[in-house]
Motif scaffolding. Sequence first.
Motif: not given
Length: 193
Positions: A52-57, A64-67, A175-180
């Motif tokens: 939760a913390e990493d995804v939010e940070r 929204d386009e970048q998401m 991790g994949q979320c952070v890298v992307t």
Amino acid sequence: MYRAQASIADAARTPVNVSGMAETLPEPWLRGTSKGIHPLHAALLHSFQQAAEDVERFTEGLTDEQMWARPFDLAPVGFQIRHITGSIDRLLTYAEGRQLSAQQMARLTSEMQRGASRGELLKHLSSELDQAATIVRRIDPNKASEERAVGRKQLPTTVGGLLVHIAEHTQRHVGQCVVTAKIVRLANTNNHL
């Protein structure tokens, strides 16, 4: 989102905004928040809190386009968040000795569909992690070696194996979320999106 409090159980029940959290705050498993919680439960609850913390940070400031951007054909950040919540739900279903419902299967096939905003995705992540934490706390650690079957092929595992996999699978997709998210930011900065 989750934040360290008196106990990991309290943290798992208390969604709070961590956007302003100091960079020096240790990872959840190092905060001394698991007193009185079985180590099997604590490890998984810490994984949820870290997710939760990493995804939010790391998604802070994304549009929204970048998401939903797919740089280098990577799965979008929005997909990763949906997949985290969906896979936790599915794997906990197996841990409880049940098979997936038609609704869970439909949700699996819709994880890549664009549309949800960052705020909606984070709200859903927080809600799903709260529900998952409740389920995790109900699982008897003494049943960790009980056999379970996964998927249509009924692949063999145990309750403990599923719980460990939930933690590792969650972190893999974080991790994949952070890298992307970092690539999307960089591509946007360099006008490559």
